[in-house]
Design a protein around this motif. Structure first.
Motif, short mmCIF file in Angstrom:
data_model
loop_
_atom_site.label_atom_id
_atom_site.label_comp_id
_atom_site.label_asym_id
_atom_site.label_seq_id
_atom_site.Cartn_x
_atom_site.Cartn_y
_atom_site.Cartn_z
N LEU A 1 0.80 -1.22 0.00
CA LEU A 1 0.00 0.00 0.00
C LEU A 1 0.84 1.28 0.00
O LEU A 1 0.40 2.31 -0.50
N VAL A 2 2.04 1.20 0.55
CA VAL A 2 2.84 2.41 0.70
C VAL A 2 3.69 2.67 -0.54
O VAL A 2 4.06 1.73 -1.25
N PHE A 3 3.96 3.96 -0.80
CA PHE A 3 4.84 4.36 -1.89
C PHE A 3 6.13 4.89 -1.24
O PHE A 3 6.14 5.97 -0.66
N PRO A 4 7.24 4.12 -1.33
CA PRO A 4 8.47 4.49 -0.62
C PRO A 4 8.97 5.90 -0.93
O PRO A 4 9.53 6.56 -0.06
N SER A 5 8.77 6.39 -2.17
CA SER A 5 9.25 7.72 -2.51
C SER A 5 8.57 8.81 -1.68
O SER A 5 9.15 9.87 -1.44
N GLN A 6 7.35 8.55 -1.25
CA GLN A 6 6.62 9.52 -0.45
C GLN A 6 7.10 9.55 0.99
O GLN A 6 6.84 10.50 1.72
N LEU A 7 7.78 8.49 1.42
CA LEU A 7 8.27 8.42 2.81
C LEU A 7 9.45 9.36 3.03
O LEU A 7 9.64 9.88 4.14
N LEU A 8 10.25 9.58 1.99
CA LEU A 8 11.44 10.42 2.14
C LEU A 8 11.07 11.85 2.52
O LEU A 8 11.77 12.50 3.29
N GLY A 9 9.98 12.33 1.98
CA GLY A 9 9.57 13.70 2.26
C GLY A 9 9.17 13.95 3.70
O GLY A 9 9.29 15.06 4.21
N VAL A 10 8.66 12.89 4.38
CA VAL A 10 8.20 13.04 5.77
C VAL A 10 9.25 12.56 6.76
O VAL A 10 8.99 12.56 7.97
N ALA A 11 10.42 12.14 6.26
CA ALA A 11 11.43 11.54 7.13
C ALA A 11 11.83 12.41 8.32
O ALA A 11 11.86 11.92 9.46
N PRO A 12 12.16 13.71 8.15
CA PRO A 12 12.57 14.51 9.31
C PRO A 12 11.52 14.57 10.41
O PRO A 12 11.83 14.42 11.59
N VAL A 13 10.26 14.77 10.01
CA VAL A 13 9.18 14.85 10.99
C VAL A 13 8.94 13.49 11.63
O VAL A 13 8.77 13.38 12.85
N ALA A 14 8.90 12.44 10.82
CA ALA A 14 8.63 11.10 11.34
C ALA A 14 9.70 10.66 12.33
O ALA A 14 9.39 10.05 13.36
N ILE A 15 10.95 10.96 12.03
CA ILE A 15 12.04 10.58 12.94
C ILE A 15 11.90 11.31 14.27
O ILE A 15 12.06 10.72 15.35
N ALA A 16 11.59 12.61 14.21
CA ALA A 16 11.43 13.39 15.44
C ALA A 16 10.29 12.85 16.28
O ALA A 16 10.42 12.68 17.51
N ILE A 17 9.16 12.55 15.66
CA ILE A 17 8.00 12.03 16.39
C ILE A 17 8.28 10.63 16.94
O ILE A 17 7.93 10.31 18.08
N ALA A 18 8.92 9.78 16.14
CA ALA A 18 9.23 8.42 16.58
C ALA A 18 10.16 8.42 17.78
O ALA A 18 9.97 7.66 18.74
N LEU A 19 11.19 9.26 17.75
CA LEU A 19 12.13 9.33 18.87
C LEU A 19 11.43 9.85 20.13
O LEU A 19 11.67 9.35 21.24
N PHE A 20 10.58 10.85 19.96
CA PHE A 20 9.83 11.38 21.11
C PHE A 20 8.91 10.31 21.67
O PHE A 20 8.78 10.16 22.89
N LEU A 21 8.28 9.54 20.80
CA LEU A 21 7.38 8.47 21.24
C LEU A 21 8.13 7.41 22.02
O LEU A 21 7.70 6.98 23.09
N MET A 22 9.29 6.98 21.49
CA MET A 22 10.03 5.89 22.11
C MET A 22 10.70 6.29 23.42
O MET A 22 10.73 5.50 24.38
N PHE A 23 11.23 7.52 23.49
CA PHE A 23 12.05 7.90 24.64
C PHE A 23 11.36 8.82 25.64
O PHE A 23 11.86 9.00 26.75
N ILE A 24 10.20 9.37 25.29
CA ILE A 24 9.53 10.29 26.23
C ILE A 24 8.07 9.91 26.43
O ILE A 24 7.64 9.63 27.56
N ALA A 25 7.26 9.91 25.36
CA ALA A 25 5.82 9.70 25.51
C ALA A 25 5.49 8.33 26.08
O ALA A 25 4.74 8.21 27.06
N ARG A 26 6.02 7.27 25.49
CA ARG A 26 5.75 5.91 25.98
C ARG A 26 6.29 5.71 27.39
O ARG A 26 5.56 5.22 28.27
N PRO A 27 7.56 6.06 27.70
CA PRO A 27 8.04 5.88 29.07
C PRO A 27 7.23 6.68 30.09
O PRO A 27 6.96 6.17 31.20
#
Length: 409
Positions: free
Chosen positions: A303-329
């Motif tokens: 279902l996903v188009f990999p080329s579209q993932l590159l454009g959201v990479a900076p935001v997705a990485i920031a949110i993922a790191l916040f989720l793993m190291f702050i929000a979830r804990p």
């Protein structure tokens, strides 16, 4: 529309490749679901397979059906004597924990997305409600991911950690689904302020209560009827069980309950009863759950188009790191504040916050509702899932050993 021959060829090849590639999961500790997702992406329109697939509603339907059988099988493998000591804290994590994760992560997404306006990723800031929607979509841990990784880890966890993680992952989807559905409806309404907090809470309690009653009642009924009525052909018992799983979901949903929770509860009830051909039924349901799990992740990968993932990479990485190291804990430590768990155990529970198919399936809801920027939200969620599975999934066993929580240390 591809011919039946091409469909069978592609489906059979993808399933065989997925099963063969799953050897990597055991040998190198790579999460199986990550392998299945990557195979789906490689087979997609931008991969070597060239299979074009963008039917979001069909993907959601396949995902929902797959989750029914994955959760039921997980429930059947859950022993009541192991989850009874962790029932209270498990339910706290699956309700309050999900709500806290939604609030913390959603507020973070709303506050920081404006900082990324210089990046061309198709989303110039979001409202607080939209931030909460993103938080709700990725708020629950994925049962398929947790079940598969814990099952593949042969070292074993000390104490009640394994049943706690299984109970949380199996029962926290209803809260995430409810919050997502509610926020989608609010955002789609002409007057978002018309839905109050009290209405949301009453709806939540109703759906959880109905699901629990339906699952428990039908689970007992399944055991009673299996013992009461016999069939000349034992192969009919697994077929009967499949029909019951579908029936449970339908009844619970029609009664405004959560079908996934009802199925999980029924699986726990049935798995702790005695009835004829129990081993044969359990073996069939486990194999069926594997088929469903592989199929679900392959479809979501297509279902996903990999080329579209590159454009959201900076935001997705920031949110993922916040989720793993702050929000979830934060949500875990608050939820387990009064529980007798060591900081090592709370830290490990925080780290086993794997996101998998459920967030991706939930991310289809805004697209179905026609919300603005819904495709960007879908790509964000998919990227966050890839990061979560890659980082947390690959380090789960080593982190348990580092925290001295396995039986082999």
């Amino acid at each position: 529309m591809p011919s039946l021959e091409l469909f069978c060829f592609a489906a059979g090849l993808l399933l065989i490749l997925s099963v063969a590639a799953s050897k990597l999961s055991t040998r190198f500790g790579v999460p199986g679901l990550l392998i299945f997702l990557l195979i789906g992406m490689l087979a997609g329109s931008e991969g070597i397979g060239g299979i074009y697939f963008d039917n979001y509603q069909l993907a959601k339907t396949i995902g929902d059906i797959a989750l029914m059988f994955i959760l039921f099988n997980g429930g059947m493998e859950t022993q009541w004597r192991t989850i009874q000591p962790v029932l209270g804290v498990g339910l706290v994590l699956s309700t309050l924990g999900v709500a806290l994760t939604t609030l913390i992560l959603g507020t973070f997404a709303w506050a920081v997305l404006g900082s990324f306006s210089s990046f061309d990723f198709g989303l110039d800031g979001i409202s607080w409600l939209e931030g909460l929607l993103l938080g709700a979509i990725v708020s629950s841990t994925d049962a398929a991911a947790v079940f598969s990784i814990l099952k593949s880890d042969r070292s074993g966890l000390k104490g009640h950690l394994k049943p706690l993680l299984e109970l949380e992952s199996g029962s926290n989807d209803p809260m995430a689904v409810l919050l997502t559905d509610t926020l989608v409806k609010v955002l789609a309404a002409s007057d978002p302020s018309s839905t109050g907090l009290m209405t949301i809470m009453v709806t939540l309690l109703l759906r959880l209560g109905v699901a629990t009653l339906v699952g428990y009642g039908i689970g007992l009924l399944m055991s009673w009827t299996t013992n009461r009525f016999s069939f000349d052909t034992k192969e009919l018992y697994p077929v009967l069980t499949v029909g019951r799983v579908l029936l449970i979901y339908g009844i619970a949903t029609l009664l405004q309950g959560n079908g996934f929770l009802a199925i999980y509860v029924a699986g726990v009830v049935l798995g702790n009863q005695r009835y004829p051909f129990k081993e044969e039924i359990a073996s069939f349901m486990e194999g069926n759950a594997w088929i469903m799990q592989i199929s679900m992740f392959l479809v979501l990968g297509l279902l996903v188009f990999p080329s579209q993932l590159l454009g959201v990479a900076p935001v997705a990485i920031a949110i993922a790191l916040f989720l793993m190291f702050i929000a979830r804990p934060l949500s875990v430590f608050i939820g387990l504040a009064l529980a007798r768990y060591s900081w090592q155990e709370k830290t490990f529970v925080s780290w086993v916050g794997l996101r998998g198919a459920v967030p991706i399936i939930l991310a289809i809801a805004p697209i179905s509702a026609g919300l603005d920027d819904s495709r960007v939200i879908f790509n964000l969620v998919f990227f966050i899932v890839l990061i979560s599975v890659s980082v947390q999934g690959l380090t789960l066993t080593s982190s348990a050993r580092w925290l001295k929580l396995t039986n082999d240390v």
